[in-house]
Write an enzyme that holds these catalytic residues in place. Structure first.
Site, PDB file in Angstrom:
ATOM      1  N   TYR A 118       0.778  -1.238   0.000  1.00  0.00           N
ATOM      2  CA  TYR A 118       0.000   0.000   0.000  1.00  0.00           C
ATOM      3  C   TYR A 118       0.810   1.290   0.000  1.00  0.00           C
ATOM      4  O   TYR A 118       0.245   2.348  -0.267  1.00  0.00           O
ATOM      5  CB  TYR A 118      -0.945   0.014   1.214  1.00  0.00           C
ATOM      6  CG  TYR A 118      -2.021  -1.032   1.134  1.00  0.00           C
ATOM      7  CD1 TYR A 118      -3.209  -0.775   0.464  1.00  0.00           C
ATOM      8  CD2 TYR A 118      -1.849  -2.293   1.705  1.00  0.00           C
ATOM      9  CE1 TYR A 118      -4.203  -1.737   0.378  1.00  0.00           C
ATOM     10  CE2 TYR A 118      -2.838  -3.261   1.624  1.00  0.00           C
ATOM     11  CZ  TYR A 118      -4.011  -2.977   0.956  1.00  0.00           C
ATOM     12  OH  TYR A 118      -4.994  -3.933   0.859  1.00  0.00           O
ATOM     13  N   GLY A 124       3.228   4.038  -1.383  1.00  0.00           N
ATOM     14  CA  GLY A 124       3.820   4.548  -2.609  1.00  0.00           C
ATOM     15  C   GLY A 124       2.822   5.440  -3.326  1.00  0.00           C
ATOM     16  O   GLY A 124       1.609   5.269  -3.185  1.00  0.00           O
ATOM     17  N   TYR A 160       0.064   3.857  -5.805  1.00  0.00           N
ATOM     18  CA  TYR A 160       0.348   2.439  -5.613  1.00  0.00           C
ATOM     19  C   TYR A 160      -0.517   1.964  -4.462  1.00  0.00           C
ATOM     20  O   TYR A 160      -0.549   2.598  -3.411  1.00  0.00           O
ATOM     21  CB  TYR A 160       1.833   2.282  -5.278  1.00  0.00           C
ATOM     22  CG  TYR A 160       2.271   0.892  -4.901  1.00  0.00           C
ATOM     23  CD1 TYR A 160       2.406  -0.092  -5.870  1.00  0.00           C
ATOM     24  CD2 TYR A 160       2.562   0.574  -3.581  1.00  0.00           C
ATOM     25  CE1 TYR A 160       2.829  -1.366  -5.519  1.00  0.00           C
ATOM     26  CE2 TYR A 160       2.990  -0.689  -3.226  1.00  0.00           C
ATOM     27  CZ  TYR A 160       3.119  -1.661  -4.202  1.00  0.00           C
ATOM     28  OH  TYR A 160       3.537  -2.914  -3.859  1.00  0.00           O
ATOM     29  N   HIS A 212      -4.650   5.065   5.016  1.00  0.00           N
ATOM     30  CA  HIS A 212      -4.565   6.337   4.298  1.00  0.00           C
ATOM     31  C   HIS A 212      -5.199   6.213   2.911  1.00  0.00           C
ATOM     32  O   HIS A 212      -5.976   7.079   2.498  1.00  0.00           O
ATOM     33  CB  HIS A 212      -3.100   6.778   4.185  1.00  0.00           C
ATOM     34  CG  HIS A 212      -2.913   8.046   3.427  1.00  0.00           C
ATOM     35  ND1 HIS A 212      -2.503   8.068   2.115  1.00  0.00           N
ATOM     36  CD2 HIS A 212      -3.085   9.343   3.804  1.00  0.00           C
ATOM     37  CE1 HIS A 212      -2.428   9.325   1.714  1.00  0.00           C
ATOM     38  NE2 HIS A 212      -2.768  10.116   2.711  1.00  0.00           N
TER      39      HIS A 212
END
Length: 153
Positions: free
Chosen positions: A62, A64, A67, A86
């Site tokens: 998760y 990036g 991404y 997030h």
């Protein structure tokens, strides 16, 4: 002089963010007419690449820029879990990558990260968290500026 050298990396990111006319501009898929996650697939593998290079960073499933893990995928470790929460927050706020609440919650989560990492991780978790923190702190700052402008303040 030291003051300006410390600000240089953040200023370059801030300049990039300020060039974006809307907070959704960080979603490259909007510019291309498609969503990267839908076209490029989502992550089902715990990755650790480009650990200290913010635009290219891939950590867990998760963490990036642009991404994310596939729906229902479990995070690889505590830092990845912060990024998963997030991502979900940003999704529920119209893909607003500058959403101050989502970003401040990520910063708080990063502060609490501890425990083991995932097998095969090549990144130093502390360094990776620091890179993510730098990007998100800049996004919080830019979000406050741009959202005030959007609200007519």
């Amino acid at each position: 002089m030291r003051f300006f050298l410390k600000l240089a990396p953040r200023c370059s990111v801030l300049l990039l963010l300020l060039l974006v006319t809307a907070s959704r501009g960080l979603n490259i898929g909007d510019l291309l007419g498609s969503t990267p996650a839908k076209d490029q697939g989502c992550s089902r593998t715990c990755e650790s690449q480009f650990c200290t290079i913010a635009p290219l960073l891939r950590y867990g499933k998760y963490c990036g820029i642009l991404y994310s893990g596939c729906p229902g995928e479990r995070p690889c470790d505590a830092l990845d879990a912060c990024c998963m929460v997030h991502d979900h927050c940003v999704d529920t706020h119209n893909d607003d990558y500058l959403n101050t609440m989502c970003n401040e919650n990520l910063l708080s989560c990063i502060d609490r990260v501890s425990g083991a990492t995932f097998p095969g991780n090549k990144c130093n978790v502390g360094q990776t968290a620091s890179v993510i923190r730098g990007v998100i702190e800049t996004a919080v700052f830019a979000g406050k500026i741009l959202h005030k402008r959007d609200d007519g303040q």
